[in-house]
Design a protein around this motif. Structure first.
Motif, short mmCIF file in Angstrom:
data_model
loop_
_atom_site.label_atom_id
_atom_site.label_comp_id
_atom_site.label_asym_id
_atom_site.label_seq_id
_atom_site.Cartn_x
_atom_site.Cartn_y
_atom_site.Cartn_z
N MET A 1 7.55 -26.31 -0.13
CA MET A 1 7.82 -25.18 0.75
C MET A 1 6.65 -24.22 0.74
O MET A 1 6.05 -23.97 -0.29
CB MET A 1 9.09 -24.46 0.28
N GLN A 2 6.38 -23.58 1.91
CA GLN A 2 5.28 -22.66 2.01
C GLN A 2 5.62 -21.32 1.39
O GLN A 2 6.76 -21.01 1.06
CB GLN A 2 4.93 -22.42 3.49
N GLU A 3 4.58 -20.49 1.23
CA GLU A 3 4.80 -19.11 0.88
C GLU A 3 5.61 -18.45 1.99
O GLU A 3 5.73 -18.94 3.10
CB GLU A 3 3.45 -18.39 0.72
N GLU A 4 6.19 -17.26 1.70
CA GLU A 4 6.88 -16.54 2.75
C GLU A 4 5.91 -16.31 3.91
O GLU A 4 4.70 -16.36 3.75
CB GLU A 4 7.39 -15.19 2.23
N GLN A 249 16.98 -24.52 -4.33
CA GLN A 249 15.98 -23.64 -3.73
C GLN A 249 16.17 -22.22 -4.25
O GLN A 249 17.26 -21.68 -4.20
CB GLN A 249 16.11 -23.66 -2.21
N TRP A 250 15.07 -21.63 -4.75
CA TRP A 250 15.13 -20.28 -5.31
C TRP A 250 14.06 -19.44 -4.63
O TRP A 250 12.98 -19.27 -5.13
CB TRP A 250 14.91 -20.34 -6.82
N VAL A 255 13.98 -25.08 -8.31
CA VAL A 255 14.43 -25.41 -9.67
C VAL A 255 14.84 -26.89 -9.67
O VAL A 255 15.55 -27.34 -8.78
CB VAL A 255 15.62 -24.54 -10.09
N VAL A 256 14.37 -27.63 -10.68
CA VAL A 256 14.71 -29.06 -10.79
C VAL A 256 15.36 -29.30 -12.15
O VAL A 256 14.81 -28.91 -13.19
CB VAL A 256 13.46 -29.95 -10.65
N PHE A 286 4.20 -31.13 -6.92
CA PHE A 286 5.03 -30.23 -6.11
C PHE A 286 4.84 -28.80 -6.63
O PHE A 286 5.61 -28.34 -7.48
CB PHE A 286 6.50 -30.64 -6.19
N PRO A 287 3.84 -28.09 -6.14
CA PRO A 287 3.54 -26.74 -6.65
C PRO A 287 4.69 -25.76 -6.49
O PRO A 287 4.75 -24.77 -7.22
CB PRO A 287 2.33 -26.31 -5.79
N GLN A 288 5.60 -26.02 -5.56
CA GLN A 288 6.72 -25.11 -5.38
C GLN A 288 7.76 -25.24 -6.48
O GLN A 288 8.65 -24.38 -6.61
CB GLN A 288 7.38 -25.32 -4.02
N VAL A 289 7.68 -26.29 -7.30
CA VAL A 289 8.62 -26.48 -8.41
C VAL A 289 8.18 -25.58 -9.56
O VAL A 289 7.22 -25.86 -10.26
CB VAL A 289 8.67 -27.95 -8.86
N ARG A 290 8.89 -24.48 -9.73
CA ARG A 290 8.54 -23.50 -10.76
C ARG A 290 9.18 -23.85 -12.11
O ARG A 290 8.59 -23.64 -13.17
CB ARG A 290 8.99 -22.11 -10.31
#
Length: 308
Positions: A1-4, A249-250, A255-256, A286-290
């Motif tokens: 997912m992209q940044e806002e 999605q957060w 979150v995985v 997956f950089p969006q996975v924090r």
């Protein structure tokens, strides 16, 4: 997912501010109810975009003891507020204004001025919608807009796109209403146009609120991201079987939580090293996975879901 996507919000804010000023001037000059309803709509949109920008800022707050995963989902709250404002301030007020003018038969003067302003507004709204579509296409180049609307997790961009589509359709209704009033001399068409704009805004607001509500309740990552994460983990040589995979999605992050059966290791430390390697590689891919929560386990035939 992209940044806002604040760029699309700034496009919409600039366009709606200019449109609101023009519409209020035209409504005062012509006495058009449809034009006044459109002016209120554009003013509400300006406030909505400011709320979204504030929500994005709040969503970037760092994690703390009270919010250990951060405040990323706070943007969903502000998106829902915007949808409610669009429904009540934009939609319900426009219906009320149209019904009031319909009962009192208030005339419309200088309809040509109103038509010119509506034409200028169409150009500005098209500029705003084009900016939103460009942002959408960066993350979803192959999806239809409707499929993107149903599957996106970018609540702020969803709200802006919904507002822009409603605005363009509303302008078309207002233009037709004022034109019919000019051609027939019957102000009922103008009043009906105001009611039509209001109903349209309430429908769009309902659709947007439904999508945002789902995000607030807690949605998985988008279907393509969830599928890609599942395929990535199943391809790992350390993993024999995925027992359970949950994505959440957060805000802009994901979150995985993974429960998997691993191959045999000589020691617990070797297993820990393997898990750390899996997690690091997943976050690189997956950089969006924090956050990744990995639980090694032994598969048991209890009907556990293989993906969620």
């Amino acid at each position: 997912m992209q940044e806002e996507s604040p760029k699309a919000i700034f496009y919409a804010l600039a366009a709606n501010f200019g449109i609101a000023v023009c519409k209020f001037a035209a409504a005062a000059f012509t006495g058009s109810g449809a034009m006044f309803a459109e002016a209120i709509h554009s003013t509400a949109d300006c406030g909505n975009q400011l709320l979204l920008l504030f929500g994005i800022k709040r969503a970037r707050a760092p994690a703390n003891v009270l919010h250990p995963l951060g405040s990323g989902r706070e943007i969903y709250f502000y998106a829902l507020i915007v949808a409610l404002l669009l429904f009540f301030v934009g939609g319900a007020f426009s219906v009320y204004e149209g019904a009031h003018r319909l009962m009192h038969h208030e005339p419309v003067s200088n309809p040509v001025v109103a038509l010119v302003i509506l034409g200028v507004s169409v150009v500005l709204e098209a500029f705003s919608l084009a900016g939103a579509v460009r942002e959408i296409r960066k993350g979803a180049p192959d999806k239809t807009l409707w499929r993107w609307f149903r599957e996106t997790r970018e609540s702020e961009l969803l709200v802006v796109a919904g507002e822009d589509v409603a605005a363009l359709l509303g302008l078309a209704i207002a233009f037709a209403a004022v034109l019919m009033t000019m051609l027939t001399g019957n102000p009922a068409y103008d009043s009906a146009g105001s009611i039509g704009v209001g109903v349209l805004l309430m429908i769009v607001a309902f659709l947007v609120a439904r999508e945002v509500k789902s995000m607030i309740v807690g949605e998985s990552a988008s279907p393509e991201v969830r599928k890609a994460i599942d395929a990535h983990l199943r391809a790992r040589p350390e993993i024999k079987r995925i027992i359970s995979l949950i994505t959440l999605q957060w805000g802009k992050h994901v979150v995985v939580a993974v429960q998997a059966e691993l191959i045999d290791y000589a020691s617990g430390r070797a297993m820990i090293d393997a898990i750390n390697l899996i997690e690091d590689d997943l976050q690189r891919a997956f950089p969006q996975v924090r956050w990744v929560f990995f639980e090694p386990d032994v598969a048991r035939d209890r009907g556990e879901p293989t993906a969620a």
